[in-house]
Write an enzyme that holds these catalytic residues in place. Sequence first.
Site, PDB file in Angstrom:
ATOM      1  N   ASP A  68     -13.658  -5.022  -2.571  1.00  0.00           N
ATOM      2  CA  ASP A  68     -13.628  -5.109  -1.104  1.00  0.00           C
ATOM      3  C   ASP A  68     -15.044  -5.442  -0.656  1.00  0.00           C
ATOM      4  OD1 ASP A  68     -10.994  -4.168  -1.181  1.00  0.00           O
ATOM      5  OD2 ASP A  68     -11.628  -2.079  -1.011  1.00  0.00           O
TER       6      ASP A  68
ATOM      7  N   ASP B 257       0.870  -1.175   0.000  1.00  0.00           N
ATOM      8  CA  ASP B 257       0.000   0.000   0.000  1.00  0.00           C
ATOM      9  C   ASP B 257       0.906   1.224   0.000  1.00  0.00           C
ATOM     10  OD1 ASP B 257      -2.110  -1.672   0.093  1.00  0.00           O
ATOM     11  OD2 ASP B 257      -2.826  -1.105   2.084  1.00  0.00           O
TER      12      ASP B 257
END
Lengths: 192, 250
Positions: free
Chosen positions: B130, B11
């Site tokens: 997600d 990330d």
Amino acid sequence: MKVTIIDYGAGNVFSVKAAFERLGKNAIISADAEEIKSSDLVIFPGVGHAEDAMAQLKKSQIDLLLPNLKQPVLGICLGMQLMCQHTEEGDTEGLGIFEDLKVVKFDPKFKVPHMGWNNLIDTKSILEDVNEDVYFVHSYFAPISKYTIASCQYQEKFSAALQKDNFFACQFHPEKSGEVGSKILTNFLKQI
Amino acid sequence: MLKKRITPCLDIKNGRTVKGINFEGLVDAGDPVELAKIYSQNGADELVFLDITATHEGRKTMLEMVKNVALSINIPFTVGGGISSLEDAALLLKNGADKISVNSSAVKNPNLIKELAQKFGNQCVVIAIDAKLIDNKWKVFLNGGRIETDLELFAWAKEAVNLGAGEILFTSMDHDGTKNGFALEALKKMSEIVNVPIIASGGCGNMQHFKDVFLESKVDAALAASVFHFGEIKIPDLKTYLKTNNIEIR
């Protein structure tokens, strides 16, 4: 030694150039006929859709130049498929370097694209002794033929690499295949 | 034989690697280019970079990072986060990304998947999803898990594949950061209803979790972040372990 990567707007030319740079070889990116003709080695990359890519080749007249090159040429992925006679993708006529060889789609019953690391089998020529995993990502494949110098097993055995005289081609991405890929590119550099 | 992939995920915020617990509480885990090199040398099969920066400057930093990664490593990598147009994708691919992943922007404009697939080929297009189990239904969330939608996970996955997505990166928000293992049931179901490669994400805490997800579902890749960044799992050890358990690994 002059290495030229053909730029026809359908390739991951940056990654291919970077791979040669890691081997200490500067490669130029060009679509210019004179540049290409005067190179010691020519790389014909390709990512994307066959029909669009072929249209780009025609626009820059590389379709006429490429089959007549005398120096070692390496087609990669879509580049390889376009060097065949025909591909089912967009029902596209190829350059016909690998005469009569027709690229077909994987059976959608299997996961498509064939994506990831798979091992080479039945290897010869510049791929002799390379039986390791290399990186593939494609939805169409060239069946086994007299030009096959390496195979791979997915839904069936298909051509992982082809050769006819000075024309080499691989379905996998040597520039993305780790140390094994570097070894293959080094073998190709020795072709001069 | 096609091998199962081990996929470290980085990330990225303002050019640095960060990893949150359940998407919150970010902790710095290093320079992305250096990490990428180490993972590549240690046998990672591919890498995923998710840009969680929202600012314009951040986006430029990301492009520079992508270029440096492409120069430094010789394995494939995917870049995601904030891609909402063909132009965004083209820039990343031009700078050396192999695949691009879209999430919220594809939910808001499903046609984006189609356009990307037509332009760059479906092998380039990863749909990242997600989702969270709510009242026995997997609901899709947007914007890094902050916005709930009415979309159901499996229906959306199917639609995305029909539109041209070449791979699915499914993150279970219920499992992410818990280190209790992957969302096996959902992944099992997912790998039975779509016929593109699937990357399992969220919940990995130890080597057995990788084994479980590869043996119990037909996923193609398993993604993890902090267990790799903090050295809790070493990739060479993981690969040896999986091979010993008869899982096809590079």
